[in-house]
Design a protein around this motif. Structure first.
Motif, PDB file in Angstrom:
ATOM      1  N   UNK A 111      19.174  -8.772   3.185  1.00 27.73           N
ATOM      2  CA  UNK A 111      19.732  -7.368   3.235  1.00 27.73           C
ATOM      3  C   UNK A 111      19.917  -7.090   4.856  1.00 27.73           C
ATOM      4  N   UNK A 112      20.974  -6.615   5.331  1.00 26.29           N
ATOM      5  CA  UNK A 112      21.015  -5.957   6.601  1.00 26.29           C
ATOM      6  C   UNK A 112      20.983  -4.505   6.356  1.00 26.29           C
ATOM      7  N   UNK A 113      21.438  -3.813   5.753  1.00 27.59           N
ATOM      8  CA  UNK A 113      21.665  -2.353   5.629  1.00 27.59           C
ATOM      9  C   UNK A 113      21.916  -2.100   4.237  1.00 27.59           C
ATOM     10  N   UNK A 114      21.416  -1.034   3.631  1.00 28.63           N
ATOM     11  CA  UNK A 114      21.566  -0.280   2.271  1.00 28.63           C
ATOM     12  C   UNK A 114      21.919   1.086   2.492  1.00 28.63           C
ATOM     13  N   UNK A 115      23.025   1.513   1.896  1.00 33.69           N
ATOM     14  CA  UNK A 115      23.064   2.902   1.708  1.00 33.69           C
ATOM     15  C   UNK A 115      22.125   3.578   0.602  1.00 33.69           C
ATOM     16  N   UNK A 116      21.272   2.983   0.183  1.00 35.63           N
ATOM     17  CA  UNK A 116      20.313   3.680  -0.835  1.00 35.63           C
ATOM     18  C   UNK A 116      21.087   3.760  -2.359  1.00 35.63           C
ATOM     19  N   UNK A 117      20.276   4.161  -3.224  1.00 37.60           N
ATOM     20  CA  UNK A 117      20.883   4.314  -4.525  1.00 37.60           C
ATOM     21  C   UNK A 117      21.445   5.647  -4.904  1.00 37.60           C
ATOM     22  N   UNK A 118      22.640   5.585  -5.218  1.00 41.14           N
ATOM     23  CA  UNK A 118      23.495   6.662  -5.509  1.00 41.14           C
ATOM     24  C   UNK A 118      24.163   6.523  -6.837  1.00 41.14           C
ATOM     25  N   UNK A 119      24.925   7.663  -7.387  1.00 40.63           N
ATOM     26  CA  UNK A 119      25.563   7.592  -8.770  1.00 40.63           C
ATOM     27  C   UNK A 119      27.002   7.669  -8.513  1.00 40.63           C
TER      28      UNK A 119
END
Lengths: 91, 91
Positions: free
Chosen positions: A5-13
């Motif tokens: 994983x390089x970057x993640x937006x984080x959990x959204x809906x």
């Protein structure tokens, strides 16, 4: 595809309440091509929806994982490929 | 990946004399995602080198094929993904 994983937006809906996680992963491997060994590297945008996204919710940069899924265009207007993940193994 | 040839550059050779064929293919399928069926479409740049390129030399738009290989970045400067083909079945 194995990667990191390089970057993640984080959990959204989504507006419909479906869990949604967009991140980028980097894949590196040795591959055989035309009889020669070569190193391959690529960065792939990835998208998980529903249960898979919830499972991955705390995804951090540097996390190693194996992602299985299918490639699709980002949108009707964009030819960019996104790996849609339907199964994932954290390592 | 199963798909259809959209366009092909025709068979060329690298400066080192290796056969090289670059083309674009379109993939369409139904996939399961978060418990729902969805149609997937994507256009993928593809590259064959050596024997595989020679085998595909006369590739025409509309040709159906199954391509196996690996994804790699187009170049160090471009994040665009290219499917490098190491095995292909014409249909």
């Amino acid at each position: 595809m194995d990667g990191e994983v390089i970057e993640s937006e984080g959990l959204r809906h989504t507006p419909a309440g479906l869990a949604r996680l967009a991140f980028r992963m980097r894949h590196t491997s040795m591959q055989q091509e035309a009889g020669m060994q070569r190193q391959v590297q690529c960065e792939v945008p990835a998208l998980a929806l529903g249960e898979v996204a919830q499972k991955l919710g705390n995804l951090q940069p540097g996390q190693q994982l194996r992602a299985e899924g299918f490639l699709a265009q980002r949108s009707l207007k964009s030819m960019q490929l996104v790996l849609h993940i339907d199964n994932v193994i954290l390592r």
